[in-house]
Design an enzyme around this catalytic site. Structure first.
Site, PDB file in Angstrom:
ATOM      1  N   ARG A  16     -60.585  30.867 -46.622  1.00 32.63           N
ATOM      2  CA  ARG A  16     -60.538  31.351 -48.011  1.00 32.63           C
ATOM      3  C   ARG A  16     -59.091  31.320 -48.533  1.00 32.63           C
ATOM      4  NH1 ARG A  16     -65.322  31.733 -50.770  1.00 32.63           N
ATOM      5  NH2 ARG A  16     -64.084  32.946 -52.222  1.00 32.63           N
TER       6      ARG A  16
ATOM      7  N   THR B  65     -61.162  30.695 -56.775  1.00 31.49           N
ATOM      8  CA  THR B  65     -62.276  29.887 -57.297  1.00 31.49           C
ATOM      9  C   THR B  65     -61.840  29.036 -58.478  1.00 31.49           C
ATOM     10  OG1 THR B  65     -63.748  31.708 -56.658  1.00 31.49           O
ATOM     11  CG2 THR B  65     -64.645  30.035 -58.162  1.00 31.49           C
TER      12      THR B  65
ATOM     13  N   ARG C 218     -57.352  24.194 -53.611  1.00 31.79           N
ATOM     14  CA  ARG C 218     -57.842  24.152 -54.997  1.00 31.79           C
ATOM     15  C   ARG C 218     -56.704  23.938 -55.993  1.00 31.79           C
ATOM     16  NH1 ARG C 218     -62.516  28.773 -54.175  1.00 31.79           N
ATOM     17  NH2 ARG C 218     -64.282  27.350 -53.892  1.00 31.79           N
TER      18      ARG C 218
ATOM     19  N   ASN D 100     -64.342  22.426 -58.005  1.00 25.66           N
ATOM     20  CA  ASN D 100     -63.184  22.992 -57.313  1.00 25.66           C
ATOM     21  C   ASN D 100     -63.077  22.539 -55.857  1.00 25.66           C
ATOM     22  OD1 ASN D 100     -65.272  24.494 -56.331  1.00 25.66           O
ATOM     23  ND2 ASN D 100     -64.518  26.477 -57.032  1.00 25.66           N
TER      24      ASN D 100
ATOM     25  N   LYS E   6     -66.898  19.073 -51.788  1.00 25.50           N
ATOM     26  CA  LYS E   6     -67.857  18.964 -52.883  1.00 25.50           C
ATOM     27  C   LYS E   6     -67.814  17.578 -53.543  1.00 25.50           C
ATOM     28  CE  LYS E   6     -67.829  23.935 -53.932  1.00 25.50           C
ATOM     29  NZ  LYS E   6     -67.677  24.941 -55.014  1.00 25.50           N
TER      30      LYS E   6
ATOM     31  N   TYR F 272     -77.255  28.042 -52.641  1.00 33.06           N
ATOM     32  CA  TYR F 272     -76.611  28.900 -53.640  1.00 33.06           C
ATOM     33  C   TYR F 272     -77.567  29.961 -54.208  1.00 33.06           C
ATOM     34  CZ  TYR F 272     -72.196  26.315 -53.751  1.00 33.06           C
ATOM     35  OH  TYR F 272     -70.975  25.780 -53.429  1.00 33.06           O
TER      36      TYR F 272
ATOM     37  N   GLU G  11     -74.803  30.248 -43.115  1.00 33.19           N
ATOM     38  CA  GLU G  11     -74.544  28.948 -43.749  1.00 33.19           C
ATOM     39  C   GLU G  11     -74.410  27.830 -42.715  1.00 33.19           C
ATOM     40  OE1 GLU G  11     -72.264  30.725 -47.735  1.00 33.19           O
ATOM     41  OE2 GLU G  11     -71.162  29.438 -46.341  1.00 33.19           O
TER      42      GLU G  11
ATOM     43  N   PHE H 233     -74.122  30.204 -64.499  1.00 30.96           N
ATOM     44  CA  PHE H 233     -73.736  28.838 -64.141  1.00 30.96           C
ATOM     45  C   PHE H 233     -74.600  28.239 -63.029  1.00 30.96           C
ATOM     46  CE2 PHE H 233     -70.942  31.805 -61.815  1.00 30.96           C
ATOM     47  CZ  PHE H 233     -71.191  31.434 -60.501  1.00 30.96           C
TER      48      PHE H 233
ATOM     49  N   HIS I  74     -66.055  24.374 -50.698  1.00 35.79           N
ATOM     50  CA  HIS I  74     -66.748  25.643 -50.486  1.00 35.79           C
ATOM     51  C   HIS I  74     -66.277  26.223 -49.172  1.00 35.79           C
ATOM     52  CE1 HIS I  74     -69.948  28.622 -49.867  1.00 35.79           C
ATOM     53  NE2 HIS I  74     -69.930  28.206 -48.615  1.00 35.79           N
TER      54      HIS I  74
HETATM   55  P1  ADP Z   1     -66.239  30.653 -54.338  1.00 39.62           P
HETATM   56  O1  ADP Z   1     -66.673  29.206 -54.136  1.00 39.62           O
HETATM   57  O2  ADP Z   1     -64.752  30.769 -54.519  1.00 39.62           O
HETATM   58  O3  ADP Z   1     -66.773  31.554 -53.242  1.00 39.62           O
HETATM   59  P2  ADP Z   1     -68.318  31.755 -56.055  1.00 39.62           P
HETATM   60  O4  ADP Z   1     -69.082  32.040 -54.796  1.00 39.62           O
HETATM   61  O5  ADP Z   1     -68.115  32.874 -57.008  1.00 39.62           O
HETATM   62  O6  ADP Z   1     -66.864  31.131 -55.720  1.00 39.62           O
HETATM   63  O7  ADP Z   1     -69.036  30.598 -56.871  1.00 39.62           O
HETATM   64  C1  ADP Z   1     -69.640  29.511 -56.194  1.00 39.62           C
HETATM   65  C2  ADP Z   1     -69.278  28.231 -56.920  1.00 39.62           C
HETATM   66  O8  ADP Z   1     -69.867  28.250 -58.223  1.00 39.62           O
HETATM   67  C3  ADP Z   1     -67.787  28.020 -57.192  1.00 39.62           C
HETATM   68  O9  ADP Z   1     -67.068  27.518 -56.083  1.00 39.62           O
HETATM   69  C4  ADP Z   1     -67.813  27.052 -58.347  1.00 39.62           C
HETATM   70  O10 ADP Z   1     -68.099  25.711 -57.917  1.00 39.62           O
HETATM   71  C5  ADP Z   1     -69.005  27.581 -59.141  1.00 39.62           C
HETATM   72  N1  ADP Z   1     -68.602  28.558 -60.180  1.00 39.62           N
HETATM   73  C6  ADP Z   1     -68.142  29.823 -59.986  1.00 39.62           C
HETATM   74  N2  ADP Z   1     -67.876  30.445 -61.128  1.00 39.62           N
HETATM   75  C7  ADP Z   1     -68.166  29.547 -62.113  1.00 39.62           C
HETATM   76  C8  ADP Z   1     -68.096  29.566 -63.532  1.00 39.62           C
HETATM   77  N3  ADP Z   1     -67.686  30.656 -64.200  1.00 39.62           N
HETATM   78  N4  ADP Z   1     -68.472  28.449 -64.213  1.00 39.62           N
HETATM   79  C9  ADP Z   1     -68.907  27.351 -63.557  1.00 39.62           C
HETATM   80  N5  ADP Z   1     -69.013  27.259 -62.214  1.00 39.62           N
HETATM   81  C10 ADP Z   1     -68.633  28.336 -61.488  1.00 39.62           C
HETATM   82 MG    MG Z   2     -68.748  31.985 -52.751  1.00 48.59          MG
END
Ligand code: ADP
Ligand code: MG
Length: 140
Positions: free
Chosen positions: A87, A93, A104, A114, A11, A51, A128, A59, A117
């Protein structure tokens, strides 16, 4: 267990801090092969489309602007059980909840910034990967 492919994105917080090599060293050290890779700047359409599943989350707007705020590296990782293995190596996350030794925990700045992805299921991995790569661009 079978060999799988999963989509990984380095990212904008990672490219900004010059961490693409350090993060990919962790993938390679853990047995992942990078079988496709490109660096690009996501358009609004790409960031929103990628997304779209999070469209209703509070968010979403910030996430889309963040993902467009700098270059990303999109890549396909190959390994036995790659989806779950990625993962696990990425960690939670929110880096505050991520285990020691995960990407992370090591590199992420916040729950949004973070660093990486990773696809969350084999089915989403296929979708994807197709979002960014043609079959000819994946060289195993
Ligand atoms: P992951 O990337 O671990 O699969 P998610 O799919 O839930 O997590 O979320 C996608 C991305 O959105 C996260 O990797 C992060 O960059 C962002 N994100 C998730 N939750 C939040 C939050 N509460 N506030 C801000 N950004 C968030
Ligand atoms: Mg995700």
């Amino acid at each position: 267990m079978t060999v799988q492919r999963t989509l990984s994105i380095l990212k904008p917080d990672a490219t900004e801090r010059n961490l693409t090599g350090a993060i990919n060293a962790m993938f390679e050290k853990n047995g992942f092969r990078i079988v496709a890779q490109k660096r690009l700047r996501l358009t609004k359409e790409q960031a929103e489309g990628f997304y779209a599943v999070h469209k209703e989350r509070p968010f979403y707007g910030e996430l889309v602007s963040y993902m467009m705020s700098g270059p990303v590296v999109v890549q396909v990782l190959e390994k036995e059980n790659a989806v779950q293995a990625n993962r696990d190596l990425m960690g939670a996350t929110n880096p505050a909840n991520a285990d020691e030794g995960t990407i992370r925990k090591t590199f992420a700045e916040s729950i949004e910034r973070n660093s990486v992805h990773g696809s969350d299921s084999l089915e989403n991995a296929a979708t994807e990967i197709k979002f960014f790569f043609t079959d000819a661009e994946i060289v195993g």
